[in-house]
Design a protein around this motif. Sequence first.
Motif, PDB file in Angstrom:
ATOM      1  N   LYS A  18     -31.990  -2.711  12.226  1.00  0.00           N
ATOM      2  CA  LYS A  18     -32.652  -1.441  12.515  1.00  0.00           C
ATOM      3  C   LYS A  18     -31.839  -0.293  11.943  1.00  0.00           C
ATOM      4  O   LYS A  18     -32.396   0.633  11.373  1.00  0.00           O
ATOM      5  CB  LYS A  18     -32.828  -1.253  14.022  1.00  0.00           C
ATOM      6  N   SER A  19     -30.522  -0.329  12.136  1.00  0.00           N
ATOM      7  CA  SER A  19     -29.683   0.746  11.618  1.00  0.00           C
ATOM      8  C   SER A  19     -28.228   0.305  11.592  1.00  0.00           C
ATOM      9  O   SER A  19     -27.824  -0.597  12.328  1.00  0.00           O
ATOM     10  CB  SER A  19     -29.818   2.012  12.462  1.00  0.00           C
ATOM     11  N   ILE A  20     -27.476   0.947  10.729  1.00  0.00           N
ATOM     12  CA  ILE A  20     -26.033   0.772  10.674  1.00  0.00           C
ATOM     13  C   ILE A  20     -25.449   2.175  10.719  1.00  0.00           C
ATOM     14  O   ILE A  20     -25.742   3.007   9.852  1.00  0.00           O
ATOM     15  CB  ILE A  20     -25.579   0.050   9.395  1.00  0.00           C
ATOM     16  N   THR A  21     -24.674   2.448  11.748  1.00  0.00           N
ATOM     17  CA  THR A  21     -24.071   3.767  11.925  1.00  0.00           C
ATOM     18  C   THR A  21     -22.573   3.650  11.692  1.00  0.00           C
ATOM     19  O   THR A  21     -21.917   2.802  12.293  1.00  0.00           O
ATOM     20  CB  THR A  21     -24.340   4.295  13.346  1.00  0.00           C
ATOM     21  N   ILE A  22     -22.062   4.496  10.817  1.00  0.00           N
ATOM     22  CA  ILE A  22     -20.640   4.465  10.468  1.00  0.00           C
ATOM     23  C   ILE A  22     -20.058   5.841  10.763  1.00  0.00           C
ATOM     24  O   ILE A  22     -20.577   6.861  10.291  1.00  0.00           O
ATOM     25  CB  ILE A  22     -20.442   4.120   8.982  1.00  0.00           C
ATOM     26  N   ALA A  54     -16.989   5.241   2.354  1.00  0.00           N
ATOM     27  CA  ALA A  54     -16.402   4.057   1.718  1.00  0.00           C
ATOM     28  C   ALA A  54     -16.949   2.776   2.352  1.00  0.00           C
ATOM     29  O   ALA A  54     -17.240   1.799   1.661  1.00  0.00           O
ATOM     30  CB  ALA A  54     -14.872   4.097   1.826  1.00  0.00           C
ATOM     31  N   VAL A  55     -17.103   2.785   3.661  1.00  0.00           N
ATOM     32  CA  VAL A  55     -17.670   1.622   4.356  1.00  0.00           C
ATOM     33  C   VAL A  55     -19.138   1.457   3.974  1.00  0.00           C
ATOM     34  O   VAL A  55     -19.604   0.341   3.703  1.00  0.00           O
ATOM     35  CB  VAL A  55     -17.497   1.754   5.881  1.00  0.00           C
ATOM     36  N   ALA A  56     -19.874   2.550   3.925  1.00  0.00           N
ATOM     37  CA  ALA A  56     -21.287   2.488   3.538  1.00  0.00           C
ATOM     38  C   ALA A  56     -21.431   1.916   2.132  1.00  0.00           C
ATOM     39  O   ALA A  56     -22.285   1.049   1.889  1.00  0.00           O
ATOM     40  CB  ALA A  56     -21.924   3.870   3.618  1.00  0.00           C
ATOM     41  N   ASP A  57     -20.593   2.390   1.210  1.00  0.00           N
ATOM     42  CA  ASP A  57     -20.638   1.879  -0.162  1.00  0.00           C
ATOM     43  C   ASP A  57     -20.346   0.383  -0.198  1.00  0.00           C
ATOM     44  O   ASP A  57     -20.995  -0.370  -0.935  1.00  0.00           O
ATOM     45  CB  ASP A  57     -19.636   2.634  -1.047  1.00  0.00           C
ATOM     46  N   TYR A  58     -19.389  -0.056   0.596  1.00  0.00           N
ATOM     47  CA  TYR A  58     -19.063  -1.481   0.676  1.00  0.00           C
ATOM     48  C   TYR A  58     -20.281  -2.281   1.138  1.00  0.00           C
ATOM     49  O   TYR A  58     -20.619  -3.324   0.556  1.00  0.00           O
ATOM     50  CB  TYR A  58     -17.879  -1.694   1.633  1.00  0.00           C
ATOM     51  N   ASN A  65     -22.987  -2.454  -1.509  1.00  0.00           N
ATOM     52  CA  ASN A  65     -22.586  -3.435  -2.531  1.00  0.00           C
ATOM     53  C   ASN A  65     -22.760  -4.871  -2.042  1.00  0.00           C
ATOM     54  O   ASN A  65     -22.917  -5.786  -2.844  1.00  0.00           O
ATOM     55  CB  ASN A  65     -21.139  -3.200  -2.976  1.00  0.00           C
ATOM     56  N   LYS A  66     -22.748  -5.073  -0.720  1.00  0.00           N
ATOM     57  CA  LYS A  66     -22.987  -6.399  -0.131  1.00  0.00           C
ATOM     58  C   LYS A  66     -24.476  -6.700   0.011  1.00  0.00           C
ATOM     59  O   LYS A  66     -24.860  -7.756   0.477  1.00  0.00           O
ATOM     60  CB  LYS A  66     -22.325  -6.504   1.250  1.00  0.00           C
ATOM     61  N   GLY A  67     -25.331  -5.728  -0.358  1.00  0.00           N
ATOM     62  CA  GLY A  67     -26.769  -5.969  -0.333  1.00  0.00           C
ATOM     63  C   GLY A  67     -27.519  -5.338   0.817  1.00  0.00           C
ATOM     64  O   GLY A  67     -28.715  -5.578   0.978  1.00  0.00           O
ATOM     65  N   PHE A  68     -26.868  -4.519   1.622  1.00  0.00           N
ATOM     66  CA  PHE A  68     -27.555  -3.885   2.738  1.00  0.00           C
ATOM     67  C   PHE A  68     -28.345  -2.677   2.242  1.00  0.00           C
ATOM     68  O   PHE A  68     -27.943  -1.970   1.331  1.00  0.00           O
ATOM     69  CB  PHE A  68     -26.562  -3.471   3.828  1.00  0.00           C
ATOM     70  N   ASP A  69     -29.483  -2.452   2.867  1.00  0.00           N
ATOM     71  CA  ASP A  69     -30.382  -1.363   2.514  1.00  0.00           C
ATOM     72  C   ASP A  69     -29.736  -0.027   2.879  1.00  0.00           C
ATOM     73  O   ASP A  69     -29.465   0.248   4.052  1.00  0.00           O
ATOM     74  CB  ASP A  69     -31.699  -1.547   3.269  1.00  0.00           C
ATOM     75  N   SER A  70     -29.536   0.809   1.879  1.00  0.00           N
ATOM     76  CA  SER A  70     -28.869   2.097   2.119  1.00  0.00           C
ATOM     77  C   SER A  70     -29.674   3.012   3.038  1.00  0.00           C
ATOM     78  O   SER A  70     -29.105   3.872   3.707  1.00  0.00           O
ATOM     79  CB  SER A  70     -28.577   2.802   0.792  1.00  0.00           C
ATOM     80  N   SER A  71     -30.992   2.808   3.103  1.00  0.00           N
ATOM     81  CA  SER A  71     -31.806   3.669   3.971  1.00  0.00           C
ATOM     82  C   SER A  71     -31.561   3.389   5.456  1.00  0.00           C
ATOM     83  O   SER A  71     -31.933   4.193   6.308  1.00  0.00           O
ATOM     84  CB  SER A  71     -33.291   3.507   3.650  1.00  0.00           C
TER      85      SER A  71
END
Length: 178
Positions: A84-88, A111-115, A118-124
């Motif tokens: 549903k979401s990833i909060t950093i 930096a964590v979001a970019d990682y 790059n691992k394939g997680f949806d940036s949205s």
Amino acid sequence: MEKSMKKNVLGMACALGLMATLAGCSSSEEVAEPATETTTEAPATVMAPISLSADLLFDFDSATLKTTDSIDEAVSKASDAQLKSITIVGHTDSVGTDEYNQKLSEERAQAVADYLVNKGFDSSLISVSGEGETSPVADNDTAEGRSQNRRADVTVSAEIEQPAPVAEDSMAEDAAAE
């Protein structure tokens, strides 16, 4: 249903005492139709929320991840889930100006979001923010405490499939039908 089969079914029920006292029946009485059998279906699945978290540490004055083990572990647990979401949220120790630490905390979160992207997680699904030095988890007066405060907190919100809860009303109705 044939007449002899009806008698046999009723006779077995009476012999077991399941309905004998309630219905006042005997094995020789006939009934119009035996009760229909109810089949139990596998419960439906529902999506249930889960939360996973990881604390990521950084070196002094750096937005480069020291290790990715904890974030890899947290997101791998969510691999079978519907994200549903990833909060950093990035953090710093208290060394430096408030403005500098705010910017550094945002860079750490990014930096964590970019990682993750790059691992394939949806940036949205990813949101980033920084709290600078405002939310320490340890004492900033010690080197060890400052080290613990140079971090990014990651929270993964997801839903997993699990059996739907059985309503108590339907369980009572099933029991009454028996």
